[in-house]
Design a protein around this motif. Structure first.
Motif, PDB file in Angstrom:
ATOM      1  N   ARG A 119       4.018   9.831 -10.424  1.00  0.00           N
ATOM      2  CA  ARG A 119       4.265  10.632 -11.622  1.00  0.00           C
ATOM      3  C   ARG A 119       3.172  11.674 -11.871  1.00  0.00           C
ATOM      4  O   ARG A 119       3.467  12.824 -12.160  1.00  0.00           O
ATOM      5  CB  ARG A 119       4.446   9.714 -12.832  1.00  0.00           C
ATOM      6  CG  ARG A 119       5.015  10.467 -14.049  1.00  0.00           C
ATOM      7  CD  ARG A 119       5.366   9.536 -15.176  1.00  0.00           C
ATOM      8  NE  ARG A 119       6.371   8.558 -14.759  1.00  0.00           N
ATOM      9  CZ  ARG A 119       6.340   7.261 -15.080  1.00  0.00           C
ATOM     10  NH1 ARG A 119       5.343   6.794 -15.827  1.00  0.00           N
ATOM     11  NH2 ARG A 119       7.287   6.437 -14.684  1.00  0.00           N
ATOM     12  N   ASP A 120       1.913  11.242 -11.705  1.00  0.00           N
ATOM     13  CA  ASP A 120       0.801  12.161 -11.979  1.00  0.00           C
ATOM     14  C   ASP A 120       0.793  13.376 -11.061  1.00  0.00           C
ATOM     15  O   ASP A 120       0.211  14.404 -11.396  1.00  0.00           O
ATOM     16  CB  ASP A 120      -0.540  11.443 -11.825  1.00  0.00           C
ATOM     17  CG  ASP A 120      -0.774  10.500 -12.980  1.00  0.00           C
ATOM     18  OD1 ASP A 120      -0.001  10.566 -13.957  1.00  0.00           O
ATOM     19  OD2 ASP A 120      -1.717   9.700 -12.899  1.00  0.00           O
ATOM     20  N   LYS A 121       1.406  13.226  -9.920  1.00  0.00           N
ATOM     21  CA  LYS A 121       1.444  14.347  -8.981  1.00  0.00           C
ATOM     22  C   LYS A 121       2.669  15.228  -9.214  1.00  0.00           C
ATOM     23  O   LYS A 121       2.906  16.188  -8.464  1.00  0.00           O
ATOM     24  CB  LYS A 121       1.470  13.822  -7.547  1.00  0.00           C
ATOM     25  CG  LYS A 121       0.210  13.094  -7.133  1.00  0.00           C
ATOM     26  CD  LYS A 121       0.347  12.598  -5.697  1.00  0.00           C
ATOM     27  CE  LYS A 121      -0.758  11.629  -5.327  1.00  0.00           C
ATOM     28  NZ  LYS A 121      -2.059  12.261  -5.093  1.00  0.00           N
ATOM     29  N   GLU A 130       5.886   5.181 -10.415  1.00  0.00           N
ATOM     30  CA  GLU A 130       4.692   5.151 -11.284  1.00  0.00           C
ATOM     31  C   GLU A 130       3.540   5.911 -10.630  1.00  0.00           C
ATOM     32  O   GLU A 130       2.870   6.719 -11.264  1.00  0.00           O
ATOM     33  CB  GLU A 130       4.218   3.700 -11.491  1.00  0.00           C
ATOM     34  CG  GLU A 130       5.145   2.818 -12.284  1.00  0.00           C
ATOM     35  CD  GLU A 130       4.994   3.015 -13.772  1.00  0.00           C
ATOM     36  OE1 GLU A 130       3.855   3.174 -14.222  1.00  0.00           O
ATOM     37  OE2 GLU A 130       6.039   3.032 -14.466  1.00  0.00           O
ATOM     38  N   SER A 131       3.335   5.616  -9.361  1.00  0.00           N
ATOM     39  CA  SER A 131       2.160   6.187  -8.695  1.00  0.00           C
ATOM     40  C   SER A 131       2.359   7.661  -8.372  1.00  0.00           C
ATOM     41  O   SER A 131       1.393   8.378  -8.138  1.00  0.00           O
ATOM     42  CB  SER A 131       1.842   5.400  -7.428  1.00  0.00           C
ATOM     43  OG  SER A 131       2.575   5.909  -6.357  1.00  0.00           O
ATOM     44  N   ARG A 152       0.828  -1.211   0.000  1.00  0.00           N
ATOM     45  CA  ARG A 152       0.000   0.000   0.000  1.00  0.00           C
ATOM     46  C   ARG A 152       0.861   1.259   0.000  1.00  0.00           C
ATOM     47  O   ARG A 152       1.884   1.322   0.684  1.00  0.00           O
ATOM     48  CB  ARG A 152      -0.893   0.031   1.236  1.00  0.00           C
ATOM     49  CG  ARG A 152      -2.138  -0.834   1.100  1.00  0.00           C
ATOM     50  CD  ARG A 152      -3.171  -0.446   2.145  1.00  0.00           C
ATOM     51  NE  ARG A 152      -2.554  -0.281   3.456  1.00  0.00           N
ATOM     52  CZ  ARG A 152      -2.910   0.644   4.344  1.00  0.00           C
ATOM     53  NH1 ARG A 152      -3.893   1.479   4.074  1.00  0.00           N
ATOM     54  NH2 ARG A 152      -2.304   0.723   5.520  1.00  0.00           N
ATOM     55  N   ILE A 153       0.431   2.213  -0.812  1.00  0.00           N
ATOM     56  CA  ILE A 153       0.982   3.562  -0.664  1.00  0.00           C
ATOM     57  C   ILE A 153      -0.005   4.264   0.252  1.00  0.00           C
ATOM     58  O   ILE A 153      -1.107   4.616  -0.147  1.00  0.00           O
ATOM     59  CB  ILE A 153       1.160   4.225  -2.032  1.00  0.00           C
ATOM     60  CG1 ILE A 153       2.276   3.464  -2.762  1.00  0.00           C
ATOM     61  CG2 ILE A 153       1.518   5.706  -1.879  1.00  0.00           C
ATOM     62  CD1 ILE A 153       2.453   3.823  -4.197  1.00  0.00           C
ATOM     63  N   VAL A 206       6.354  -2.229  -1.497  1.00  0.00           N
ATOM     64  CA  VAL A 206       6.298  -1.371  -2.685  1.00  0.00           C
ATOM     65  C   VAL A 206       7.708  -1.298  -3.282  1.00  0.00           C
ATOM     66  O   VAL A 206       8.676  -1.095  -2.555  1.00  0.00           O
ATOM     67  CB  VAL A 206       5.823   0.053  -2.290  1.00  0.00           C
ATOM     68  CG1 VAL A 206       5.876   1.004  -3.479  1.00  0.00           C
ATOM     69  CG2 VAL A 206       4.424   0.010  -1.687  1.00  0.00           C
ATOM     70  N   CYS A 226       5.934  10.859   1.521  1.00  0.00           N
ATOM     71  CA  CYS A 226       4.898   9.839   1.373  1.00  0.00           C
ATOM     72  C   CYS A 226       5.139   8.748   2.394  1.00  0.00           C
ATOM     73  O   CYS A 226       6.226   8.637   2.967  1.00  0.00           O
ATOM     74  CB  CYS A 226       4.910   9.256  -0.046  1.00  0.00           C
ATOM     75  SG  CYS A 226       6.366   8.291  -0.431  1.00  0.00           S
ATOM     76  N   GLU A 273       7.332   0.938  -8.744  1.00  0.00           N
ATOM     77  CA  GLU A 273       5.906   1.090  -8.429  1.00  0.00           C
ATOM     78  C   GLU A 273       5.636   2.436  -7.770  1.00  0.00           C
ATOM     79  O   GLU A 273       4.661   3.113  -8.095  1.00  0.00           O
ATOM     80  CB  GLU A 273       5.458  -0.048  -7.503  1.00  0.00           C
ATOM     81  CG  GLU A 273       5.399  -1.402  -8.192  1.00  0.00           C
ATOM     82  CD  GLU A 273       5.300  -2.583  -7.215  1.00  0.00           C
ATOM     83  OE1 GLU A 273       5.128  -3.718  -7.689  1.00  0.00           O
ATOM     84  OE2 GLU A 273       5.423  -2.365  -5.984  1.00  0.00           O
ATOM     85  N   LEU A 274       6.507   2.812  -6.857  1.00  0.00           N
ATOM     86  CA  LEU A 274       6.318   4.097  -6.179  1.00  0.00           C
ATOM     87  C   LEU A 274       6.384   5.240  -7.185  1.00  0.00           C
ATOM     88  O   LEU A 274       5.514   6.120  -7.201  1.00  0.00           O
ATOM     89  CB  LEU A 274       7.378   4.275  -5.079  1.00  0.00           C
ATOM     90  CG  LEU A 274       7.330   5.606  -4.343  1.00  0.00           C
ATOM     91  CD1 LEU A 274       5.965   5.846  -3.684  1.00  0.00           C
ATOM     92  CD2 LEU A 274       8.434   5.689  -3.286  1.00  0.00           C
TER      93      LEU A 274
END
Lengths: 471, 471
Positions: free
Chosen positions: B136-138, B133-134, B109-110, B126, B120, B130-131
């Motif tokens: 990037r949008d931010k 990737e999650s 889980r993040i 994780v 974070c 993976e970290l």
């Protein structure tokens, strides 16, 4: 994990001290001092904890002498209190159980400067200003700047930081290795001079911030930086603490590598104006400094100016001339003394907390409201890039009612920070005054682990007893 | 200080394992696995230490489950070996005394991303990819990049670093706080979420690099960075390792905030060319990356180009297009597999040392001579901004004579680094293979202190026994 307590200490008897004093004097002659004046100077600092003098003060010159002194103290089970420049704020170097203050002020050698590796090796009595004086000709500097001209040893021991931390980190980020005299007098080195290592437990960080309770630091290997090609500084007033903090958050999120970003509340600005004969705008104010290439510094400052404007801050005024810059930062560094000028004769109760930066504005605002409601005079300065701020109530310590008001205020301040996922101290350390908050901050199991570490490393509880976790 | 040894362990009896296995299966059902294939997968990693399988593998989902599992193991005095992604290199997660491998790969889980605070909170399973990737949008990223897609928990446990360390530091610089299950099953948090603190002993750093020997990390609070506005990369060949290192030293002294500066020797370049179908010049080669504003990145690259030319390096070729940049760094990340391609079927003996950067050229040159004289195939890649380099001999482990040659070579490599004020491992960790060097590197008193810490925190010696300091 069981909460093992080190047994509470008592003071050594007069006979024990007399015997130890004779042995130490036999070896160190007039470097062993028992005069009341010197003992009282070593039983205090800038703290508001009452003076608690050691039984004697000794001034070693080498690691070997420190080792010898600690061995003698260990044999007599007498407390050992390491002493640097005496600038700590929470009662770190007071001697509540008497004992021997080991003053490292004669240990001032700069042992080596390695230009190519950007590191140096120094003795603990060197102060940060002395170090920077000696580095200047080589184009190097040591960035950690807590304001006071603290000793490097003391800065390691309290995990100090200060105005440059937002860019250069704190003492935990700049120490490569330490030589330490352990509580039994053994000498050890915590690490090699390599810039990084994964070779076993991190002994370096065990001693950074240990406040003299696990051993005495006798040599420090520090990372250095090249003096930036260009430095510019500036000030920027804001309509509110919230607006200033929001501008800081966006500045950091944008990756602008600001070197210093300091908040002064309007009370502190007034104090600084009076003390340093300046005419800074008396509103929440950011003081900034940028380091880099000529072009880089210009770009950073411009981008900051744009961000400030978005949050109704400004005008952002530059000070590129070195003398204006020095004057500005001298004023910031004199903030402690400036604050004292707001109420001459009063005792300064300098304390600090640190919260995640997203909570900083809220924490400062609530604290300012609390100051008003408490009727205290208490300026605020903040290393706002780190979420760390200082409150400095000025108190008549002869008035028990006023002291009680101040104590209650500090207690609320700390609990407010802890409730916001913060810490009871960002950089001043625990000393005596913050001991009671460790369990609230860290929880029972973590505090028990700290006690286990203390007991394992210092089973006799002779190293700076009565501080951090050991009674 | 006495060198207290934890008593050497023996394997638990079959009866003890059967009883523990039944209890665990009762609680965790098919998340307890005893098949040979899964046990062997967990008794090994990318290390050349022989497979040493645990008795069983369990896959917890929460901190509470980890705590429960550790309590059961403690009650039976059965070893506990935390397992992340299995990418370690020195035998960290082998189970020389059997026991329970606690595989955290379901803990993914993040938990939280705090944009304003640039931090974070994640679970240990994780992985770094993976970290990122999650995030990037931010517009955020986590900079530590050891090449392998390691788990964050494993990276904390080995104090990992990698290609970005010259600018962003190592795991020791980016962890704000840890949740840890202690050897008795108690759960604790090492610190608050404040960016800095002086509130007591540094428990966070006690666990960073502890390789699962002091507890199991179940939650990690990490510092993040904004994705830079601009990134550029480039390559620059040099006539010699010395010339490349001198250019790196001057680059860093000049304060150019290079994000990555990696050395490949000509053997490694050849391997990369073959593996990744590139045509890089087969000489000592620097791969670089710059992060900043558009103007800042351009300025950094230009200044580096000038410095490189001073040391007869060049031409410095830019790769500003993201696809070229990705291709270049993918090739660098594949260096391990590329090297293996130089001798298909051979075992890779990946190891690392780190020296002060002023000694790096000398250390690499002597090592290359040694490789030649030993008749080994052993490419070198270096995180040259940190003085850290990797040597990867390719060995037929079925040939005892060849293994002996390799073992002797690694031994000389480590002693060479130590003689140059370096460390036996810059980022891979101690595991089993580097244990014998800890006393040479740290000295008797420091090693004794490490043992005291281990014994104090894990008196039963159940946490990953046979690693770092505990036999």
């Amino acid at each position: 994990m069981n909460a093992l307590h080190s047994s509470a200490r008592s003071k050594p008897t007069d006979a024990v001290i007399a015997s130890l004093s004779a042995e130490l004097s036999g070896r160190y002659g007039d470097r062993v001092v028992t005069s009341v004046a010197v003992r009282e100077q070593h039983g205090h600092s800038l703290t508001w904890v009452k003076n608690q003098p050691p039984d004697l003060v000794v001034y070693p010159r080498t690691t070997e002498e420190v080792s010898d002194i600690v061995k003698l103290c260990a044999a007599h089970e007498v407390p050992v209190i390491p002493f640097g420049a005496g600038t700590s704020l929470e009662g770190h170097i007071n001697a509540p159980f008497g004992g021997v203050s080991v003053d490292v002020s004669l240990m001032k050698r700069i042992v080596a400067v390695h230009d190519e590796d950007l590191d140096c090796v120094v003795e603990p009595g060197v102060t940060r200003k002395e170090l920077n004086e000696s580095l200047r000709d080589k184009g190097l500097f040591f960035p950690i700047d807590p304001g006071a001209d603290a000793s490097i040893g003391g800065m390691v021991a309290t995990r100090a930081s200060g105005t440059n931390a937002v860019r250069y980190g704190t003492m935990k980020d700049v120490v490569l290795s330490l030589t330490v005299v352990l509580p039994d007098g053994e000498v050890m080195k915590t690490a090699s001079r390599a810039k990084k290592s994964s070779a076993g437990y991190d002994l370096t960080h065990l001693f950074i911030g240990s406040e003299g309770t696990l051993g005495i630091i006798t040599e420090i290997t520090l990372k250095l930086h090249g003096i930036p090609e260009a430095i510019s500084a500036g000030i920027c007033p804001f309509p509110s603490v919230k607006a200033a903090c929001d501008a800081v958050i966006m500045t950091i999120q944008s990756g602008i590598p600001v070197a210093r970003i300091e908040l002064l509340d309007e009370v502190q600005v007034r104090a600084v104006n009076l003390h340093s004969k300046l005419t800074l705008p008396e509103s929440p104010l950011l003081l900034l400094e940028f380091h880099g290439s000529e072009a880089g510094v210009k770009e950073q400052a411009e981008r900051f100016g744009e961000i400030a404007a978005e949050f109704d801050g400004g005008p952002f005024e530059w000070a590129t001339k070195p003398e204006d810059r020095s004057r500005l930062w001298q004023a910031r560094h004199d903030a402690y003394w400036a604050a004292r000028g707001l109420r001459p004769g009063a005792q300064s109760v300098a304390t600090d907390v640190c919260v995640p930066i997203s909570r900083l504005a809220e924490c400062v605002d609530e604290t300012k409201r609390d100051i008003l409601e408490s009727g205290l005079i208490a300026p605020i300065v903040g290393h706002v890039g780190d979420g760390n701020f200082h409150v400095q109530p000025l108190v008549d310590t002869d008035d028990p009612a006023e002291v009680a008001v101040c104590e209650a205020f500090v207690d609320r301040l700390v609990r407010r920070a802890l409730a916001m996922e913060g810490t009871c101290t960002g950089e001043h350390g625990v000393g005596q005054k913050k001991m009671k908050y460790l369990e609230i901050e860290h929880g029972t199991a973590a505090l028990a682990l700290m006690r286990i570490l203390k007991q394992a490393v210092d089973p006799r509880n002779i190293m700076n007893p009565g501080k951090i976790v050991a009674l």
